[in-house]
Design a protein around this motif. Sequence first.
Motif, PDB file in Angstrom:
ATOM      1  N   GLY A 102       0.818  -1.214   0.000  1.00  0.00           N
ATOM      2  CA  GLY A 102       0.000   0.000   0.000  1.00  0.00           C
ATOM      3  C   GLY A 102       0.850   1.262   0.000  1.00  0.00           C
ATOM      4  O   GLY A 102       1.907   1.316  -0.641  1.00  0.00           O
ATOM      5  N   ARG A 103       0.391   2.262   0.762  1.00  0.00           N
ATOM      6  CA  ARG A 103       1.022   3.598   0.719  1.00  0.00           C
ATOM      7  C   ARG A 103       2.301   3.659   1.563  1.00  0.00           C
ATOM      8  O   ARG A 103       2.394   4.401   2.540  1.00  0.00           O
ATOM      9  N   THR A 104       3.285   2.880   1.184  1.00  0.00           N
ATOM     10  CA  THR A 104       4.523   2.792   1.971  1.00  0.00           C
ATOM     11  C   THR A 104       5.310   4.105   1.989  1.00  0.00           C
ATOM     12  O   THR A 104       6.145   4.311   2.854  1.00  0.00           O
ATOM     13  N   GLU A 105       5.026   4.987   1.021  1.00  0.00           N
ATOM     14  CA  GLU A 105       5.728   6.276   0.997  1.00  0.00           C
ATOM     15  C   GLU A 105       5.348   7.142   2.205  1.00  0.00           C
ATOM     16  O   GLU A 105       6.030   8.110   2.513  1.00  0.00           O
ATOM     17  N   ARG A 106       4.280   6.781   2.903  1.00  0.00           N
ATOM     18  CA  ARG A 106       3.851   7.537   4.082  1.00  0.00           C
ATOM     19  C   ARG A 106       4.572   7.088   5.358  1.00  0.00           C
ATOM     20  O   ARG A 106       4.376   7.680   6.410  1.00  0.00           O
ATOM     21  N   LEU A 107       5.379   6.051   5.252  1.00  0.00           N
ATOM     22  CA  LEU A 107       6.014   5.480   6.445  1.00  0.00           C
ATOM     23  C   LEU A 107       7.323   6.187   6.800  1.00  0.00           C
ATOM     24  O   LEU A 107       7.953   6.795   5.928  1.00  0.00           O
ATOM     25  N   PRO A 108       7.738   6.083   8.058  1.00  0.00           N
ATOM     26  CA  PRO A 108       9.023   6.677   8.459  1.00  0.00           C
ATOM     27  C   PRO A 108      10.196   5.853   7.943  1.00  0.00           C
ATOM     28  O   PRO A 108      10.005   4.860   7.230  1.00  0.00           O
ATOM     29  N   SER A 109      11.409   6.238   8.342  1.00  0.00           N
ATOM     30  CA  SER A 109      12.619   5.573   7.836  1.00  0.00           C
ATOM     31  C   SER A 109      12.671   4.107   8.267  1.00  0.00           C
ATOM     32  O   SER A 109      12.017   3.696   9.228  1.00  0.00           O
ATOM     33  N   GLU A 110      13.479   3.343   7.562  1.00  0.00           N
ATOM     34  CA  GLU A 110      13.631   1.918   7.871  1.00  0.00           C
ATOM     35  C   GLU A 110      14.167   1.727   9.292  1.00  0.00           C
ATOM     36  O   GLU A 110      13.743   0.808  10.010  1.00  0.00           O
ATOM     37  N   ALA A 111      15.083   2.581   9.711  1.00  0.00           N
ATOM     38  CA  ALA A 111      15.652   2.457  11.066  1.00  0.00           C
ATOM     39  C   ALA A 111      14.554   2.601  12.121  1.00  0.00           C
ATOM     40  O   ALA A 111      14.505   1.836  13.094  1.00  0.00           O
ATOM     41  N   VAL A 112      13.669   3.563  11.924  1.00  0.00           N
ATOM     42  CA  VAL A 112      12.558   3.759  12.865  1.00  0.00           C
ATOM     43  C   VAL A 112      11.615   2.554  12.822  1.00  0.00           C
ATOM     44  O   VAL A 112      11.148   2.070  13.863  1.00  0.00           O
ATOM     45  N   LEU A 113      11.365   2.047  11.633  1.00  0.00           N
ATOM     46  CA  LEU A 113      10.467   0.888  11.502  1.00  0.00           C
ATOM     47  C   LEU A 113      11.025  -0.360  12.198  1.00  0.00           C
ATOM     48  O   LEU A 113      10.276  -1.162  12.742  1.00  0.00           O
ATOM     49  N   GLU A 114      12.351  -0.504  12.171  1.00  0.00           N
ATOM     50  CA  GLU A 114      12.947  -1.672  12.835  1.00  0.00           C
ATOM     51  C   GLU A 114      12.634  -1.664  14.331  1.00  0.00           C
ATOM     52  O   GLU A 114      12.424  -2.701  14.946  1.00  0.00           O
TER      53      GLU A 114
END
Lengths: 209, 241
Positions: free
Chosen positions: A136-148
């Motif tokens: 989906g709208r993955t461009e709305r997500l924060p950085s990969e480091a934050v997601l980890e």
Amino acid sequence: MTHTLHRRGDVNSLSRDFVFLMMPSKDINHVGSAPKLRQFFELALECGAIKIGDCRSGNEYYQGGLGKVIENVVDRAVIHAVFDDRDKAISMLRRVKEADLGLSVVMSGLVDVVDQCCQEAGVQRHTVEHSLGIWGRTERLPSEAVLELNTMCGHGMVTVGLINAVVDKIKAGKMTVEEGAEELFKPCMCGIFNPARAAELLAQMAAEG
Amino acid sequence: MIIDQDKCIGCGRCVPYCPIGAISLVPKDHAEIDLDLCAECSNCLRHGVCPTDAIYQQELTWPRTVRSILSDVLTIAEESQISGRGTEEMKTNEVTGRFRRGYAGIAIELGRPVLGSRMYDVEKVAMAVAELGHIEFEVSNPVTTLMCDPKTGKFRADVLNEYVLSAIIEFSVSLERVPEVLRRLDEVAREIETVFSLDICTRVGLANELPTVEIVKAKGYWISLNGKTNLGLGRPLVKGD
């Protein structure tokens, strides 16, 4: 489903991240399950779990100490233990198998590594679940480091705002990475957030500026 | 969740605890919660960071209660009798036999991670899947009980604008049908405002193989190296597996 599933990260980082879950099944074996769940907690602590927690009643901070987490377990609870070491995780696997508590146990981690652990412990895995990622709208997500960091709490309670605030404090020298990791653990009611892994990730984030 | 404006001193300590950014300092001398966005997860209240106890839980009535059920980890769902909006799914598969050999369990978790979701996006995805035909959504899942027609994936109209941290659409299909489900999800993923985390589970094969892995890879989709393994230790084991 899946609160321990969608963790993100590289193989090296994930290789030190194991979560055990134990739960009874409604109307099949839930009656009288509390003492068995309590025994699982005791085994986990003996084997070197770095965190334990209970989805139904909350983590050690919410309940007021590790003793309360164990004491307050009830039938139908869904409980967890986190390990940051493969050998300790195998030890837990062996002890749980020997204890033969009769409740379902799920082990989260690198699937091939968990399979090796199972073979060493003489356990035949039954069902395996994988993540197929974020759609989906993955461009709305924060950085990969934050997601980890965020995805280590499957219920999303380790918020992006809290992660950024902790990183800022570490950069400013107001908090160590270990203190920051523990602060991030607190909102994770199930107690599945891995603070050892989080400390490593926070150190990287702080170093990258 | 509401912040008592008479008590709030505008320190902002609660702001980072909101997973979807519903708390803001407006104007800068007090904090306010946007009730349209607030998913009623209780994270701000539960963490006890407010120095004046200005945060309080208002009485929740239908359909706003849906937010709490699907967002507050400590709320017990009536259908599953477990906390955290999930179900037993593969976690107890050795005693329930929910997912048999030859089948895959699929869960589509709308709003996860970070963004949350309106229920109308959940409906959009559920209807897209249901259009494939012969899809039976998991009955013990609280999301399924919000559908007015589980055959079509249509939801009750009064819940569609509710905002939740995550809503899990859950079902089982034969392994042969996995590619068509993934194709349809690929299409509908472009029509929603949010994200979903997708997962697939399978009964381990007689030679210890995982049939879903090859199916997913063959169709060019990413699959994680980490995952969840049911160790088969629950009793009594389901018969006929």
